[in-house]
Design a protein around this motif. Structure first.
Motif, short mmCIF file in Angstrom:
data_model
loop_
_atom_site.label_atom_id
_atom_site.label_comp_id
_atom_site.label_asym_id
_atom_site.label_seq_id
_atom_site.Cartn_x
_atom_site.Cartn_y
_atom_site.Cartn_z
N LEU A 111 -1.24 -0.53 -5.68
CA LEU A 111 -2.40 -0.52 -4.80
C LEU A 111 -3.35 -1.60 -5.30
CD1 LEU A 111 -4.08 0.83 -2.52
CD2 LEU A 111 -5.04 2.32 -4.30
N GLY A 112 -3.81 -2.44 -4.38
CA GLY A 112 -4.67 -3.52 -4.82
C GLY A 112 -5.36 -4.24 -3.69
N TYR A 113 -5.77 -5.46 -3.96
CA TYR A 113 -6.53 -6.28 -3.03
C TYR A 113 -5.77 -7.57 -2.75
CZ TYR A 113 -10.37 -8.87 -0.93
OH TYR A 113 -11.14 -9.60 -0.07
N PHE A 136 -4.14 -3.58 -0.02
CA PHE A 136 -2.70 -3.55 0.25
C PHE A 136 -2.06 -2.43 -0.56
CE2 PHE A 136 -2.25 -5.90 -3.70
CZ PHE A 136 -1.03 -5.50 -4.18
N LEU A 137 -0.99 -1.89 -0.02
CA LEU A 137 -0.17 -0.87 -0.67
C LEU A 137 1.23 -1.43 -0.78
CD1 LEU A 137 0.23 2.04 -1.73
CD2 LEU A 137 0.75 2.69 0.62
N GLY A 138 1.80 -1.39 -1.96
CA GLY A 138 3.14 -1.92 -2.17
C GLY A 138 4.05 -0.89 -2.80
N ILE A 139 5.34 -1.08 -2.62
CA ILE A 139 6.35 -0.25 -3.29
C ILE A 139 7.39 -1.18 -3.90
CG2 ILE A 139 6.03 1.79 -1.83
CD1 ILE A 139 8.55 0.90 -0.28
N HIS A 140 8.03 -0.71 -4.96
CA HIS A 140 9.05 -1.52 -5.60
C HIS A 140 10.16 -0.65 -6.17
CE1 HIS A 140 6.13 -0.63 -8.84
NE2 HIS A 140 7.21 -0.53 -9.61
#
Length: 173
Positions: A111-113, A136-140
């Motif tokens: 989770l970030g900018y 922004f929300l990311g997954i990995h």
């Protein structure tokens, strides 16, 4: 750009000279990934990425990441995308009963900018109207393979900032 990639490759080669491998993830391990995106969500450029995590249990790590992408459209303008945020990962080695100490399999979220800027010489619709800065929300999902006790390679897939696949060097401290 070529000099940066060559430097990372040479640095990784120097650190991989050790023959002893002891890489399964554990509490208090510090992990650093330095990589490049294999593609880009945007029209051009090569995404550069780094992430750092520290183990808080034998299965969970937390930390942060940074992605950078910039591209110059000759005659039209330039865009820059920067993603910065926190991330956490679950390491599956114990759950899957993996005994190979050279492999670390993990997945997680971030989770970030996202900061997106566009400068142009073109009048009309531009990328600046399409993409914006914001949360922004990311997954990995990823895997590391260690060539030595402290140096290896990694591959991550998912929503990773400016790319959906990245490859690079992994360092363990």
């Amino acid at each position: 750009m070529k000099k940066i990639i060559l430097s990372v490759v040479l640095l990784g080669g120097l650190f991989s000279i050790s023959t002893e491998a002891q890489a399964q993830f554990k509490n208090r391990d510090m992990l650093l990934n330095l990589g490049v995106g294999l593609n880009s969500y945007y029209t051009g450029g090569i995404p550069l990425s780094s992430s750092f995590e520290i183990g808080v249990t034998d299965d969970i790590s937390v930390g942060g990441g940074l992605d950078y992408l910039s591209y110059n459209y000759t005659g039209y303008g330039r865009f820059t995308a920067v993603y910065v945020g926190g991330r956490g990962s679950y390491h599956f080695n114990r759950l899957l009963n993996l005994r190979n100490e050279k492999i670390d399999i993990y997945a997680g979220a971030s989770l970030g900018y996202r900061s997106f800027s566009w400068g142009d010489n073109y009048i009309g619709p531009t990328l600046g109207n399409t993409y914006g800065s914001g949360l922004f929300l990311g997954i990995h999902a990823g895997a590391r393979y260690y060539f030595s006790r402290a140096v290896g390679g990694f591959l991550e897939l998912g929503a990773l900032g400016s790319s959906n696949a990245r490859l690079g060097f992994a360092f363990k401290f």
